[in-house]
Design a protein around this motif. Structure first.
Motif, PDB file in Angstrom:
ATOM      1  N   CYS A  71       5.367  -0.584 -11.441  1.00 63.19           N
ATOM      2  CA  CYS A  71       5.915  -1.962 -10.993  1.00 63.19           C
ATOM      3  C   CYS A  71       5.167  -3.073 -11.078  1.00 63.19           C
ATOM      4  O   CYS A  71       5.286  -4.179 -10.935  1.00 63.19           O
ATOM      5  CB  CYS A  71       6.539  -1.732  -9.397  1.00 63.19           C
ATOM      6  N   MET A  72       4.085  -2.977 -11.877  1.00 67.13           N
ATOM      7  CA  MET A  72       3.123  -3.915 -12.251  1.00 67.13           C
ATOM      8  C   MET A  72       3.619  -4.838 -12.764  1.00 67.13           C
ATOM      9  O   MET A  72       4.497  -4.779 -13.693  1.00 67.13           O
ATOM     10  CB  MET A  72       1.709  -3.209 -12.659  1.00 67.13           C
ATOM     11  N   THR A  73       3.039  -6.179 -12.567  1.00 71.12           N
ATOM     12  CA  THR A  73       3.459  -7.318 -13.571  1.00 71.12           C
ATOM     13  C   THR A  73       2.414  -7.411 -14.588  1.00 71.12           C
ATOM     14  O   THR A  73       1.307  -7.173 -14.500  1.00 71.12           O
ATOM     15  CB  THR A  73       3.206  -8.697 -12.531  1.00 71.12           C
TER      16      THR A  73
ATOM     17  N   ILE B 129       6.320  -4.661  -5.353  1.00 75.24           N
ATOM     18  CA  ILE B 129       6.880  -2.972  -4.646  1.00 75.24           C
ATOM     19  C   ILE B 129       8.279  -3.245  -4.059  1.00 75.24           C
ATOM     20  O   ILE B 129       8.927  -2.117  -4.420  1.00 75.24           O
ATOM     21  CB  ILE B 129       5.605  -2.760  -3.696  1.00 75.24           C
ATOM     22  N   VAL B 130       8.191  -4.215  -3.427  1.00 74.88           N
ATOM     23  CA  VAL B 130       9.872  -4.551  -2.656  1.00 74.88           C
ATOM     24  C   VAL B 130      10.793  -4.661  -3.894  1.00 74.88           C
ATOM     25  O   VAL B 130      12.061  -3.989  -3.763  1.00 74.88           O
ATOM     26  CB  VAL B 130       9.477  -5.384  -1.757  1.00 74.88           C
TER      27      VAL B 130
ATOM     28  N   PRO C  41      -1.080   5.889  -7.211  1.00 74.93           N
ATOM     29  CA  PRO C  41       0.130   6.014  -6.515  1.00 74.93           C
ATOM     30  C   PRO C  41       0.402   4.736  -5.756  1.00 74.93           C
ATOM     31  O   PRO C  41      -0.487   4.218  -5.097  1.00 74.93           O
ATOM     32  CB  PRO C  41      -0.042   7.053  -5.541  1.00 74.93           C
ATOM     33  N   LEU C  42       1.570   4.062  -5.515  1.00 76.92           N
ATOM     34  CA  LEU C  42       1.991   2.968  -5.048  1.00 76.92           C
ATOM     35  C   LEU C  42       1.697   3.324  -3.231  1.00 76.92           C
ATOM     36  O   LEU C  42       1.049   2.074  -2.996  1.00 76.92           O
ATOM     37  CB  LEU C  42       3.277   2.733  -5.194  1.00 76.92           C
ATOM     38  N   PRO C  43       1.535   4.209  -2.712  1.00 74.33           N
ATOM     39  CA  PRO C  43       1.178   4.396  -1.331  1.00 74.33           C
ATOM     40  C   PRO C  43      -0.236   4.119  -1.296  1.00 74.33           C
ATOM     41  O   PRO C  43      -0.751   3.059  -0.435  1.00 74.33           O
ATOM     42  CB  PRO C  43       1.676   5.715  -1.059  1.00 74.33           C
ATOM     43  N   THR C  44      -1.005   4.611  -2.350  1.00 71.03           N
ATOM     44  CA  THR C  44      -2.321   4.198  -2.339  1.00 71.03           C
ATOM     45  C   THR C  44      -2.693   2.566  -2.525  1.00 71.03           C
ATOM     46  O   THR C  44      -3.400   1.945  -1.944  1.00 71.03           O
ATOM     47  CB  THR C  44      -3.055   4.793  -3.514  1.00 71.03           C
TER      48      THR C  44
END
Length: 149
Positions: free
Chosen positions: A74-76, A55-56, A19-22
């Motif tokens: 959202c990863m590159t 993320i932003v 998860p992104l918050p993690t």
């Protein structure tokens, strides 16, 4: 000088389903702006990276709720990597060409064993080298130049 002499060893890594918050908490705990995304925790082969900017720009700026997303969202990718035995000069050249500020380091098995950031280069080299890399990496891309017009 070789990459192994400036890299931060054993960076925090996540998987695509983290998860992104993690991921964001990992950045805070590791005091970094990029988390490599690996295929799994045992092989640690990088498949992408998540930066604070990813993320932003890829979630919040697009009206998506990062609390509901994962690293994969959202990863590159594909990920650009270097090896510990590579010269720092070759590493900085890759960073300049790809316009990236951080680059994962992989060992002979392809496992993520470190990361090199502009800050690492600045701390280990003279101002001239760090300044040159920062100038090249910071050059606006053609799409950014067009968007500014």
């Amino acid at each position: 000088m070789q990459v192994r002499e400036v890299m931060t060893p054993d960076p925090a890594c996540c998987t695509a389903d983290t998860p992104l918050p993690t991921v964001a908490r990992m950045m805070i705990e590791s005091d970094c702006g990029e988390i490599p995304v690996v295929d799994n925790k045992s092989s640690k082969v990088p498949v992408g990276v998540v930066t604070d900017r990813d993320i932003v720009c890829r979630t919040i700026a697009n009206g998506l709720n990062p609390l509901e997303l994962t690293a994969a969202d959202c990863m590159t990718k594909p990920v650009v990597t270097v090896t510990p035995d590579m010269s720092l000069e070759e590493c900085t050249q890759i960073m300049e060409e790809k316009r990236i500020r951080r680059i994962p380091v992989v060992d002979e098995r392809g496992s993520c064993c470190g990361i090199v950031a502009l800050a690492d280069i600045a701390l280990q080299t003279g101002k001239r080298v760090a300044g040159e890399v920062i100038r090249e990496v910071s050059e606006p891309t053609e799409s950014a130049s067009a968007a500014a017009r």
